[in-house]
Scaffold this active site. Sequence first.
Site, PDB file in Angstrom:
ATOM      1  N   ALA A 296       1.423  -0.539  -4.422  1.00 48.71           N
ATOM      2  CA  ALA A 296       2.170  -0.262  -5.654  1.00 48.71           C
ATOM      3  C   ALA A 296       1.711  -1.186  -6.779  1.00 48.71           C
ATOM      4  O   ALA A 296       1.411  -2.353  -6.525  1.00 48.71           O
ATOM      5  CB  ALA A 296       3.663  -0.429  -5.404  1.00 48.71           C
ATOM      6  N   PRO A 297       1.607  -0.670  -8.018  1.00 46.07           N
ATOM      7  CA  PRO A 297       2.015   0.662  -8.492  1.00 46.07           C
ATOM      8  C   PRO A 297       0.977   1.756  -8.310  1.00 46.07           C
ATOM      9  O   PRO A 297       1.204   2.883  -8.709  1.00 46.07           O
ATOM     10  CB  PRO A 297       2.279   0.414  -9.967  1.00 46.07           C
ATOM     11  CG  PRO A 297       1.305  -0.656 -10.344  1.00 46.07           C
ATOM     12  CD  PRO A 297       1.223  -1.560  -9.139  1.00 46.07           C
ATOM     13  N   GLY A 298      -0.187   1.429  -7.736  1.00 40.60           N
ATOM     14  CA  GLY A 298      -1.132   2.475  -7.386  1.00 40.60           C
ATOM     15  C   GLY A 298      -2.468   2.451  -8.085  1.00 40.60           C
ATOM     16  O   GLY A 298      -3.309   3.326  -7.841  1.00 40.60           O
TER      17      GLY A 298
ATOM     18  N   ASP B 286       3.201  -0.063   1.066  1.00 37.19           N
ATOM     19  CA  ASP B 286       4.046  -1.015   0.358  1.00 37.19           C
ATOM     20  C   ASP B 286       5.389  -1.088   1.072  1.00 37.19           C
ATOM     21  O   ASP B 286       5.814  -0.109   1.688  1.00 37.19           O
ATOM     22  CB  ASP B 286       4.245  -0.639  -1.107  1.00 37.19           C
ATOM     23  CG  ASP B 286       4.552  -1.851  -1.973  1.00 37.19           C
ATOM     24  OD1 ASP B 286       3.628  -2.362  -2.615  1.00 37.19           O
ATOM     25  OD2 ASP B 286       5.724  -2.290  -1.974  1.00 37.19           O
TER      26      ASP B 286
ATOM     27  N   CYS C  30      -3.685 -11.778  -9.577  1.00 37.86           N
ATOM     28  CA  CYS C  30      -3.588 -11.937 -11.031  1.00 37.86           C
ATOM     29  C   CYS C  30      -3.114 -13.349 -11.364  1.00 37.86           C
ATOM     30  O   CYS C  30      -2.380 -13.562 -12.326  1.00 37.86           O
ATOM     31  CB  CYS C  30      -2.660 -10.887 -11.635  1.00 37.86           C
ATOM     32  SG  CYS C  30      -1.008 -10.875 -10.926  1.00 37.86           S
TER      33      CYS C  30
END
Length: 376
Positions: free
Chosen positions: A206-208, A225, A319
């Site tokens: 997610a989110p894909g 997920d 990230c």
Amino acid sequence: MNLYGIEIDYGLYKHFLEYLSDNEIDALFHSVTKPPSRYYIRVNTTKISRRDLMKRLNSRGVQAYPDEHFDDALWLPVEGPFDIPTARKQVIVDKKAAESVMLGADLYAPGIVKTDHVKEGDEVNIVSDNGVVVAFGTAVVDSDEILKTRRGLYIKVEKSLYKAPKIRDLPEYKEGLLYSQSLPAIAVGHVAKRARASTAVDLNAAPGGKATHLAQIGLRIIAVDRSWPKIEKLKEEVKRLGLADRIDVVLHDSRYLDRDFPRLAADLALVDPPCTDIGVRPKIYHKVTIEMAKTLSRYQIQFLKTALKIAPTVIYSTCTLTYIENEDVIRKVGAEPVDTGLEIGAPGWGCPECRRFLPHIHNTPGFFIALLRRRR
């Protein structure tokens, strides 16, 4: 220690000082309070070519430009910062809403923390819950009504701190022709492409973005997920992009995939685990400590160890920018880094095969990518 609204403790500051100068640390944290000057979208090449999508966007006044490195990426200019007009009334919003509104998004009910008594048509300032004025706009409903229903549009934004394209309002978005995705995240898909895999498991799907990119390239994907709401949103994205025949979505804690699905195997695994998010831009505020990074690194190691049991090749990405959550995680699991083939970004800290994207240098979100091989 407060760096432009980003709070880090002395332990984390010392950690960064092992790899960056004091001036570089200052520049890095200053940069994450602002958006990159380029807003990236990935072209869904199963439905349209990059050239044709660019023509469609340009024809409706949305200026789009081809990325210099990836043939399925376009970028759109981000403008600002702008001066925000002063209004007599205010709406206080949470961090997530503020970071969206500061780029020009309208304000919807779920982001409201507190509001003055506002009538439809009133001019208001939208203010983050730490006091930063992020936008000026006009109320489309009375505050009494929005607080009663807690649903729908509240403030139509007319002037924001920055202005990014409203991608979700475009017909091209609704048709599934594009996906909003940062340049480093798009790079992950191209690293996967060079790995010449035909099947992949995405452990943090997610989110894909990455799962749908790999499916777009031609891989068969199992997207996992542990959160049901995230799974539902992932399914919506898969459907919007027209990739449902290439992606199997699974609700599970992927740290235990090897135990619970002992026959599960793939050519490639993706791991993009929860992290301290230091590289996400733009930030209104954030708080991170060295202990938070250490705790998350233990969690990240669990995902990566499982991935290396499922597939001989793994792409690990985050990230965030700490060594603890990136190169050190790789070192602790004993995986072998191999060259990503990327020409953008910079070498990892003590890992020349890895790639780091530094916001103050590369005009991107902060990001880390490593291509790993299971040791025999």
